[in-house]
Design a protein around this motif. Sequence first.
Motif, PDB file in Angstrom:
ATOM      1  N   ILE A   1       0.851  -1.187   0.000  1.00 18.38           N
ATOM      2  CA  ILE A   1       0.000   0.000   0.000  1.00 18.38           C
ATOM      3  C   ILE A   1       0.891   1.242   0.000  1.00 18.38           C
ATOM      4  CG2 ILE A   1      -1.896  -1.163   1.190  1.00 18.38           C
ATOM      5  CD1 ILE A   1      -1.014   0.314   3.764  1.00 18.38           C
ATOM      6  N   LYS A   2       0.302   2.364  -0.352  1.00 18.54           N
ATOM      7  CA  LYS A   2       0.990   3.648  -0.258  1.00 18.54           C
ATOM      8  C   LYS A   2       0.440   4.380   0.960  1.00 18.54           C
ATOM      9  CE  LYS A   2       1.579   4.326  -5.229  1.00 18.54           C
ATOM     10  NZ  LYS A   2       1.221   5.203  -6.374  1.00 18.54           N
ATOM     11  N   VAL A   3       1.330   4.915   1.779  1.00 19.70           N
ATOM     12  CA  VAL A   3       0.910   5.727   2.924  1.00 19.70           C
ATOM     13  C   VAL A   3       1.496   7.124   2.750  1.00 19.70           C
ATOM     14  CG1 VAL A   3       0.579   3.831   4.559  1.00 19.70           C
ATOM     15  CG2 VAL A   3       2.831   4.829   4.325  1.00 19.70           C
ATOM     16  N   PHE A   4       0.715   8.136   3.112  1.00 21.36           N
ATOM     17  CA  PHE A   4       1.146   9.515   2.968  1.00 21.36           C
ATOM     18  C   PHE A   4       0.281  10.397   3.850  1.00 21.36           C
ATOM     19  CE2 PHE A   4      -1.900   8.439  -0.270  1.00 21.36           C
ATOM     20  CZ  PHE A   4      -2.764   9.517  -0.339  1.00 21.36           C
TER      21      PHE A   4
ATOM     22  N   ASP B   1       7.112   0.478  10.082  1.00 28.70           N
ATOM     23  CA  ASP B   1       6.706   1.027   8.786  1.00 28.70           C
ATOM     24  C   ASP B   1       5.713   2.178   8.887  1.00 28.70           C
ATOM     25  OD1 ASP B   1       8.290  -0.739   7.386  1.00 28.70           O
ATOM     26  OD2 ASP B   1       6.684  -2.181   7.060  1.00 28.70           O
ATOM     27  N   TYR B   2       5.127   2.386  10.052  1.00 27.88           N
ATOM     28  CA  TYR B   2       4.088   3.408  10.180  1.00 27.88           C
ATOM     29  C   TYR B   2       4.639   4.644  10.875  1.00 27.88           C
ATOM     30  CZ  TYR B   2      -0.330   5.668  11.245  1.00 27.88           C
ATOM     31  OH  TYR B   2      -1.350   6.570  11.341  1.00 27.88           O
ATOM     32  N   LYS B   3       4.558   5.778  10.193  1.00 29.60           N
ATOM     33  CA  LYS B   3       5.074   7.054  10.708  1.00 29.60           C
ATOM     34  C   LYS B   3       3.947   8.064  10.906  1.00 29.60           C
ATOM     35  CE  LYS B   3       9.286   5.491  10.090  1.00 29.60           C
ATOM     36  NZ  LYS B   3       9.612   4.464  11.038  1.00 29.60           N
TER      37      LYS B   3
ATOM     38  N   VAL C   1      -4.085   6.490   3.090  1.00 28.69           N
ATOM     39  CA  VAL C   1      -3.642   5.227   2.505  1.00 28.69           C
ATOM     40  C   VAL C   1      -4.216   5.145   1.097  1.00 28.69           C
ATOM     41  CG1 VAL C   1      -3.827   2.709   2.626  1.00 28.69           C
ATOM     42  CG2 VAL C   1      -3.571   4.033   4.737  1.00 28.69           C
ATOM     43  N   GLN C   2      -3.409   4.653   0.159  1.00 23.87           N
ATOM     44  CA  GLN C   2      -3.914   4.392  -1.184  1.00 23.87           C
ATOM     45  C   GLN C   2      -3.730   2.905  -1.463  1.00 23.87           C
ATOM     46  OE1 GLN C   2      -1.951   6.383  -4.468  1.00 23.87           O
ATOM     47  NE2 GLN C   2      -3.870   6.455  -5.594  1.00 23.87           N
TER      48      GLN C   2
ATOM     49  N   TYR D   1       4.567  13.114  -2.016  1.00 23.35           N
ATOM     50  CA  TYR D   1       5.457  12.228  -1.277  1.00 23.35           C
ATOM     51  C   TYR D   1       4.633  11.087  -0.689  1.00 23.35           C
ATOM     52  CZ  TYR D   1       8.406  10.393   2.426  1.00 23.35           C
ATOM     53  OH  TYR D   1       9.107   9.556   3.240  1.00 23.35           O
ATOM     54  N   TYR D   2       5.072   9.875  -0.901  1.00 27.36           N
ATOM     55  CA  TYR D   2       4.433   8.714  -0.295  1.00 27.36           C
ATOM     56  C   TYR D   2       5.474   7.628  -0.080  1.00 27.36           C
ATOM     57  CZ  TYR D   2       4.509   6.732  -5.008  1.00 27.36           C
ATOM     58  OH  TYR D   2       4.911   6.266  -6.224  1.00 27.36           O
ATOM     59  N   ARG D   3       5.130   6.678   0.758  1.00 24.84           N
ATOM     60  CA  ARG D   3       5.985   5.519   0.988  1.00 24.84           C
ATOM     61  C   ARG D   3       5.173   4.270   0.701  1.00 24.84           C
ATOM     62  NH1 ARG D   3       7.531   4.191   5.680  1.00 24.84           N
ATOM     63  NH2 ARG D   3       5.821   5.110   6.801  1.00 24.84           N
TER      64      ARG D   3
END
Length: 98
Positions: A5-8, A61-63, A68-69, A25-27
């Motif tokens: 998933i993408k988180v931003f 992994d979670y900041k 979420v995408q 910006y995403y991770r």
Amino acid sequence: MEAIIKVFNEKDIDHDSEGDSNTLYYRKVFAEICSVGSNEFYKAAVNGLKASRVFKVFYADYKEEDMVQFGGKCYAVYRTYYDEKTDLYELYCNEVSI
């Protein structure tokens, strides 16, 4: 189901002159995709939300991202829960359009 998933953060979304959104910006992180239980669904409804998905991600992994995408859809994180036994964050989300 497991997926990437993408988180931003919502503040990292930019809109161009045509109104299309772009995430600046995403991770990408690994997550377990879960359905929302009926108890959580009704608790969210009381607060005016429609619970859509639960994403479980590793603690490291979670900041504290708030978006979420996944699967071509965007979700806003309305609640998190950290499970010390599994070292996972559960991200409770509702679907949003950006």
